[in-house]
Design a protein around this motif. Sequence first.
Motif, PDB file in Angstrom:
ATOM      1  N   THR A  46       6.545 -25.109  14.822  1.00  0.00           N
ATOM      2  CA  THR A  46       7.311 -23.929  14.428  1.00  0.00           C
ATOM      3  C   THR A  46       6.933 -23.594  12.979  1.00  0.00           C
ATOM      4  O   THR A  46       7.234 -24.375  12.054  1.00  0.00           O
ATOM      5  CB  THR A  46       8.813 -24.198  14.538  1.00  0.00           C
ATOM      6  N   THR A  47       6.288 -22.403  12.780  1.00  0.00           N
ATOM      7  CA  THR A  47       5.740 -22.055  11.466  1.00  0.00           C
ATOM      8  C   THR A  47       6.100 -20.625  11.068  1.00  0.00           C
ATOM      9  O   THR A  47       6.422 -19.768  11.903  1.00  0.00           O
ATOM     10  CB  THR A  47       4.207 -22.188  11.459  1.00  0.00           C
ATOM     11  N   PHE A  48       6.016 -20.411   9.757  1.00  0.00           N
ATOM     12  CA  PHE A  48       6.219 -19.077   9.170  1.00  0.00           C
ATOM     13  C   PHE A  48       5.184 -18.939   8.045  1.00  0.00           C
ATOM     14  O   PHE A  48       5.150 -19.752   7.115  1.00  0.00           O
ATOM     15  CB  PHE A  48       7.642 -18.954   8.630  1.00  0.00           C
ATOM     16  N   SER A  49       4.320 -17.878   8.128  1.00  0.00           N
ATOM     17  CA  SER A  49       3.225 -17.702   7.165  1.00  0.00           C
ATOM     18  C   SER A  49       3.111 -16.227   6.776  1.00  0.00           C
ATOM     19  O   SER A  49       3.554 -15.326   7.529  1.00  0.00           O
ATOM     20  CB  SER A  49       1.895 -18.186   7.727  1.00  0.00           C
ATOM     21  N   GLY A  50       2.484 -16.029   5.631  1.00  0.00           N
ATOM     22  CA  GLY A  50       2.249 -14.648   5.196  1.00  0.00           C
ATOM     23  C   GLY A  50       1.365 -14.596   3.969  1.00  0.00           C
ATOM     24  O   GLY A  50       1.207 -15.586   3.260  1.00  0.00           O
ATOM     25  N   PHE A  51       0.812 -13.415   3.709  1.00  0.00           N
ATOM     26  CA  PHE A  51      -0.016 -13.232   2.494  1.00  0.00           C
ATOM     27  C   PHE A  51      -0.100 -11.740   2.153  1.00  0.00           C
ATOM     28  O   PHE A  51       0.123 -10.870   3.001  1.00  0.00           O
ATOM     29  CB  PHE A  51      -1.424 -13.818   2.683  1.00  0.00           C
ATOM     30  N   LEU A  52      -0.457 -11.513   0.899  1.00  0.00           N
ATOM     31  CA  LEU A  52      -0.634 -10.141   0.412  1.00  0.00           C
ATOM     32  C   LEU A  52      -2.002  -9.630   0.808  1.00  0.00           C
ATOM     33  O   LEU A  52      -3.030 -10.237   0.462  1.00  0.00           O
ATOM     34  CB  LEU A  52      -0.489 -10.116  -1.117  1.00  0.00           C
ATOM     35  N   VAL A  53      -2.047  -8.516   1.518  1.00  0.00           N
ATOM     36  CA  VAL A  53      -3.314  -7.905   1.914  1.00  0.00           C
ATOM     37  C   VAL A  53      -3.862  -7.060   0.777  1.00  0.00           C
ATOM     38  O   VAL A  53      -5.026  -7.208   0.360  1.00  0.00           O
ATOM     39  CB  VAL A  53      -3.154  -7.073   3.202  1.00  0.00           C
ATOM     40  N   THR A  54      -3.053  -6.160   0.249  1.00  0.00           N
ATOM     41  CA  THR A  54      -3.480  -5.285  -0.854  1.00  0.00           C
ATOM     42  C   THR A  54      -2.254  -4.756  -1.569  1.00  0.00           C
ATOM     43  O   THR A  54      -1.183  -4.577  -0.969  1.00  0.00           O
ATOM     44  CB  THR A  54      -4.319  -4.118  -0.349  1.00  0.00           C
ATOM     45  N   GLN A  55      -2.429  -4.517  -2.866  1.00  0.00           N
ATOM     46  CA  GLN A  55      -1.347  -3.924  -3.646  1.00  0.00           C
ATOM     47  C   GLN A  55      -1.345  -2.404  -3.489  1.00  0.00           C
ATOM     48  O   GLN A  55      -2.370  -1.796  -3.232  1.00  0.00           O
ATOM     49  CB  GLN A  55      -1.514  -4.279  -5.129  1.00  0.00           C
ATOM     50  N   VAL A  95       0.931  -4.250   0.792  1.00  0.00           N
ATOM     51  CA  VAL A  95       0.960  -4.475   2.244  1.00  0.00           C
ATOM     52  C   VAL A  95       0.783  -5.970   2.492  1.00  0.00           C
ATOM     53  O   VAL A  95      -0.174  -6.579   1.983  1.00  0.00           O
ATOM     54  CB  VAL A  95      -0.143  -3.672   2.943  1.00  0.00           C
ATOM     55  N   TYR A  96       1.688  -6.560   3.281  1.00  0.00           N
ATOM     56  CA  TYR A  96       1.685  -7.991   3.561  1.00  0.00           C
ATOM     57  C   TYR A  96       1.533  -8.219   5.065  1.00  0.00           C
ATOM     58  O   TYR A  96       1.918  -7.371   5.885  1.00  0.00           O
ATOM     59  CB  TYR A  96       2.976  -8.644   3.080  1.00  0.00           C
ATOM     60  N   TYR A  97       1.019  -9.407   5.381  1.00  0.00           N
ATOM     61  CA  TYR A  97       0.857  -9.803   6.781  1.00  0.00           C
ATOM     62  C   TYR A  97       1.678 -11.071   7.013  1.00  0.00           C
ATOM     63  O   TYR A  97       1.553 -12.048   6.277  1.00  0.00           O
ATOM     64  CB  TYR A  97      -0.615 -10.067   7.085  1.00  0.00           C
ATOM     65  N   PHE A  98       2.501 -11.066   8.078  1.00  0.00           N
ATOM     66  CA  PHE A  98       3.380 -12.194   8.395  1.00  0.00           C
ATOM     67  C   PHE A  98       3.181 -12.622   9.851  1.00  0.00           C
ATOM     68  O   PHE A  98       2.964 -11.770  10.727  1.00  0.00           O
ATOM     69  CB  PHE A  98       4.854 -11.832   8.178  1.00  0.00           C
ATOM     70  N   THR A  99       3.293 -13.952  10.064  1.00  0.00           N
ATOM     71  CA  THR A  99       3.204 -14.492  11.421  1.00  0.00           C
ATOM     72  C   THR A  99       4.299 -15.554  11.633  1.00  0.00           C
ATOM     73  O   THR A  99       4.705 -16.224  10.666  1.00  0.00           O
ATOM     74  CB  THR A  99       1.845 -15.157  11.673  1.00  0.00           C
TER      75      THR A  99
END
Length: 287
Positions: free
Chosen positions: A277-286, A205-209
Motif C-alpha cells: 500500500t503506497t502513496f507517491s507523487g512529484f512535481l512535473v512542472t511549475q 502540475v503534480y503527478y500522484f499515484t
Amino acid sequence: MQETLTALSSTSSGRLRHRDSAESNWYKQIRDIKMQTREQFIIKQHQNSQFDHNHQRVWRVSGAETNWKMNFNILRSIFFFCGLTLAHSGANTTETNPYHPDMCNLLKDFGAMTEKVKSMETRLKETEICLKEAVTRLKDSENQILELQSKERTKIIFSATAGRGNAHIGPFNTDIIIDYKKVITNFGNAYSPVTGVFTAPVAGVYYFTIFYHGGRSYPHYLRIFKNNEMTVFTADHKTESDGADNGGNAVFLQLQQRDQVYVSMAANTYVGGDDHTTFSGFLVTQT
C-alpha cells in the motif's frame, strides 16, 4: 567658427567705411579748391577793372595766362587725388579680395560640417534605440534563464508506504486519512508522514499515484483528495472467491502553493498495512 565670421565681417565693414570716408574727403577738397579759385578770380577781376583802358589788352593777356595756370593747377590736383583714390582702392581690393574666397570656403565647410553632425546625431539616436531594445531583450532572456534554473532546482518528489507490517488498516466506522508512515523518498519535504498530507510548496502540475493490497473479508475504497475535493478513487467489493485483492489509480493535478493532497479511506473498508500500500507523487512542472 562664429567668432571668425564675425571678425571677417567687422574687418570688411571697416574697410568699406574707410574707403567711403576717403572719397568724401577727396570731393570736399576738390570743392574747396574750386571755391578758392573762383574767389581769387573775382578778386583779380576787381583789381584789374581799376586799370585804365590803355592797359586793358595787357590785363586780358595776363588774366588769360593766370586762368590757364589756375586751370592747370586744378587739373593737376584732380589727377593727384584721383591717383590717390585709385591707389587706395587698389590697395583695398588687393587686401580684400583674398578674403572673399576664404570666407565662401569657410561657409561651405561649415554647412557641410553641420550636415555631417546632424547625420551623426541621427545615427547615434538610432543606435541608442537599438541598444536599449537589445538590453531589454537581454534582460528578458536572463529572467527566463533564471526562471528555468529555478524550476530545475525545485525538485519535489516523495514516495511512502503504509509501514505497518502485516497489520491491516481498518475497518473504521468513519472515513480516515491514511498516514503512510514509511517514507522512501521526500525531496522538498512536502509530504508529512505524521498527518499523511502532501502540501504543495510551489504552484505547478503534480503527478500522484496510489496502490493497495487487501484480503477478501472487507471491501476496499481509497480516494485521492485535493483539499476537500475528491479527484480519483480505486475500489473493490467483498468477495469469497478471491484470496487477495490489489488496486490503484493515478492523476495529474494542477496545484497552487499550499494546496493539500491526501488519501482518504472510506468507512467500513480496509487495506493491508504492508509495503504493498503506497502513496507517491512529484512535481512535473511549475506554473
